[in-house]
Design a protein around this motif. Structure first.
Motif, mmCIF file in Angstrom:
data_model
loop_
_atom_site.group_PDB
_atom_site.id
_atom_site.type_symbol
_atom_site.label_atom_id
_atom_site.label_comp_id
_atom_site.label_asym_id
_atom_site.label_seq_id
_atom_site.Cartn_x
_atom_site.Cartn_y
_atom_site.Cartn_z
ATOM 1 N N LYS A 11 0.818 -1.211 0.000
ATOM 2 C CA LYS A 11 0.000 0.000 0.000
ATOM 3 C C LYS A 11 0.854 1.264 0.000
ATOM 4 C CE LYS A 11 -4.089 -1.946 2.198
ATOM 5 N NZ LYS A 11 -4.930 -1.976 3.399
ATOM 6 N N SER A 12 1.985 1.240 0.725
ATOM 7 C CA SER A 12 2.839 2.427 0.817
ATOM 8 C C SER A 12 3.749 2.588 -0.398
ATOM 9 C CB SER A 12 3.695 2.359 2.085
ATOM 10 O OG SER A 12 4.701 1.361 1.950
ATOM 11 N N GLY A 13 3.874 1.538 -1.213
ATOM 12 C CA GLY A 13 4.741 1.610 -2.386
ATOM 13 C C GLY A 13 6.151 1.102 -2.123
ATOM 14 N N ARG A 14 6.422 0.665 -0.911
ATOM 15 C CA ARG A 14 7.750 0.131 -0.601
ATOM 16 C C ARG A 14 7.977 -1.197 -1.317
ATOM 17 N NH1 ARG A 14 10.462 -1.136 5.300
ATOM 18 N NH2 ARG A 14 12.474 -1.724 4.441
ATOM 19 N N TYR A 15 6.930 -2.021 -1.404
ATOM 20 C CA TYR A 15 7.007 -3.310 -2.082
ATOM 21 C C TYR A 15 6.089 -3.287 -3.296
ATOM 22 C CZ TYR A 15 8.878 -4.782 2.440
ATOM 23 O OH TYR A 15 9.610 -4.890 3.588
ATOM 24 N N LEU A 16 6.414 -4.113 -4.278
ATOM 25 C CA LEU A 16 5.588 -4.271 -5.456
ATOM 26 C C LEU A 16 5.012 -5.682 -5.458
ATOM 27 C CD1 LEU A 16 7.968 -2.644 -8.056
ATOM 28 C CD2 LEU A 16 6.017 -1.578 -6.924
ATOM 29 N N GLN A 17 3.833 -5.831 -6.040
ATOM 30 C CA GLN A 17 3.192 -7.134 -6.107
ATOM 31 C C GLN A 17 3.037 -7.523 -7.564
ATOM 32 O OE1 GLN A 17 -0.612 -7.233 -4.194
ATOM 33 N NE2 GLN A 17 -0.828 -9.427 -4.387
ATOM 34 N N GLY A 18 3.316 -8.782 -7.850
ATOM 35 C CA GLY A 18 3.181 -9.238 -9.220
ATOM 36 C C GLY A 18 3.267 -10.751 -9.299
ATOM 37 N N ALA A 19 3.220 -11.237 -10.526
ATOM 38 C CA ALA A 19 3.287 -12.678 -10.782
ATOM 39 C C ALA A 19 4.671 -13.018 -11.322
ATOM 40 C CB ALA A 19 2.221 -13.085 -11.786
ATOM 41 N N LEU A 20 5.297 -14.034 -10.743
ATOM 42 C CA LEU A 20 6.603 -14.493 -11.183
ATOM 43 C C LEU A 20 6.429 -15.425 -12.373
ATOM 44 C CD1 LEU A 20 9.675 -14.750 -10.767
ATOM 45 C CD2 LEU A 20 9.184 -16.657 -9.209
ATOM 46 N N ASN A 21 7.095 -15.121 -13.460
ATOM 47 C CA ASN A 21 7.079 -15.968 -14.658
ATOM 48 C C ASN A 21 8.491 -16.503 -14.872
ATOM 49 O OD1 ASN A 21 4.318 -15.479 -15.996
ATOM 50 N ND2 ASN A 21 5.026 -13.439 -15.410
ATOM 51 N N VAL A 22 8.609 -17.836 -14.934
ATOM 52 C CA VAL A 22 9.906 -18.480 -15.083
ATOM 53 C C VAL A 22 9.908 -19.276 -16.382
ATOM 54 C CG1 VAL A 22 11.542 -20.102 -14.047
ATOM 55 C CG2 VAL A 22 10.123 -18.659 -12.578
ATOM 56 N N ASN A 23 10.963 -19.120 -17.179
ATOM 57 C CA ASN A 23 11.116 -19.876 -18.410
ATOM 58 C C ASN A 23 11.358 -21.340 -18.051
ATOM 59 O OD1 ASN A 23 12.215 -21.195 -20.697
ATOM 60 N ND2 ASN A 23 12.956 -19.256 -21.510
ATOM 61 N N LYS A 24 10.469 -22.231 -18.482
ATOM 62 C CA LYS A 24 10.586 -23.637 -18.093
ATOM 63 C C LYS A 24 11.794 -24.324 -18.715
ATOM 64 C CE LYS A 24 7.386 -25.510 -21.537
ATOM 65 N NZ LYS A 24 6.161 -26.286 -21.709
ATOM 66 N N HIS A 25 12.328 -23.774 -19.780
ATOM 67 C CA HIS A 25 13.485 -24.379 -20.425
ATOM 68 C C HIS A 25 14.801 -23.825 -19.892
ATOM 69 C CE1 HIS A 25 10.793 -26.348 -23.193
ATOM 70 N NE2 HIS A 25 10.222 -25.184 -23.454
ATOM 71 N N ARG A 26 14.757 -22.638 -19.327
ATOM 72 C CA ARG A 26 15.963 -21.995 -18.791
ATOM 73 C C ARG A 26 15.657 -21.409 -17.415
ATOM 74 N NH1 ARG A 26 18.952 -18.479 -23.217
ATOM 75 N NH2 ARG A 26 20.115 -18.178 -21.305
ATOM 76 N N ALA A 27 15.094 -22.217 -16.543
ATOM 77 C CA ALA A 27 14.577 -21.751 -15.257
ATOM 78 C C ALA A 27 15.634 -21.066 -14.396
ATOM 79 C CB ALA A 27 13.952 -22.910 -14.495
ATOM 80 N N GLN A 28 16.858 -21.486 -14.467
ATOM 81 C CA GLN A 28 17.896 -20.880 -13.631
ATOM 82 C C GLN A 28 18.441 -19.590 -14.235
ATOM 83 O OE1 GLN A 28 20.824 -23.883 -12.867
ATOM 84 N NE2 GLN A 28 19.505 -24.970 -11.431
ATOM 85 N N LEU A 29 18.071 -19.307 -15.486
ATOM 86 C CA LEU A 29 18.628 -18.141 -16.155
ATOM 87 C C LEU A 29 17.599 -17.070 -16.511
ATOM 88 C CD1 LEU A 29 20.985 -20.018 -18.629
ATOM 89 C CD2 LEU A 29 21.599 -18.960 -16.448
ATOM 90 N N GLU A 30 16.359 -17.453 -16.734
ATOM 91 C CA GLU A 30 15.363 -16.499 -17.207
ATOM 92 C C GLU A 30 14.101 -16.512 -16.368
ATOM 93 O OE1 GLU A 30 14.306 -16.644 -21.316
ATOM 94 O OE2 GLU A 30 16.393 -16.762 -21.961
ATOM 95 N N ALA A 31 13.777 -15.344 -15.852
ATOM 96 C CA ALA A 31 12.537 -15.155 -15.106
ATOM 97 C C ALA A 31 12.243 -13.664 -15.058
ATOM 98 C CB ALA A 31 12.658 -15.711 -13.699
#
Length: 87
Positions: free
Chosen positions: A54-74
């Motif tokens: 609410k104060s803007g200190r944190y942001l809220q969203g959905a994490l999207n991770v590349n299933k083929h390069r999960a350790q490199l792309e998100a």
């Protein structure tokens, strides 16, 4: 330490590396004790997160991770900033 002292007393780089490893291990043990043996700190309470969003200190969203390069792309898609909302 004894091995280095007895067999490689003049190999300064090895002694420095050993000292660095010992220091890093001490720091990790100290952090572990501060976190009561937990490797990672606990999550923030829900009330703190909600107030931060609410104060803007944190942001809220959905994490999207590349299933083929999960350790490199998100990425995080922030709520309220999608292409449909910008029209």
């Amino acid at each position: 330490q004894n091995y280095l002292d007895n067999f490689w007393p003049d190999l300064k780089a090895a002694h420095e590396l050993f000292d660095s490893i010992v220091q890093a291990r001490r720091e990790r043990e100290s952090e572990s004790q501060e976190n009561h043996g937990k490797e990672y700190p606990e999550h923030l309470p829900v009330e703190v997160l909600e107030a931060g969003i609410k104060s803007g200190r944190y942001l809220q969203g959905a994490l999207n991770v590349n299933k083929h390069r999960a350790q490199l792309e998100a990425f995080v898609r922030l709520q309220g900033l999608g292409s449909k909302d910008t029209g």
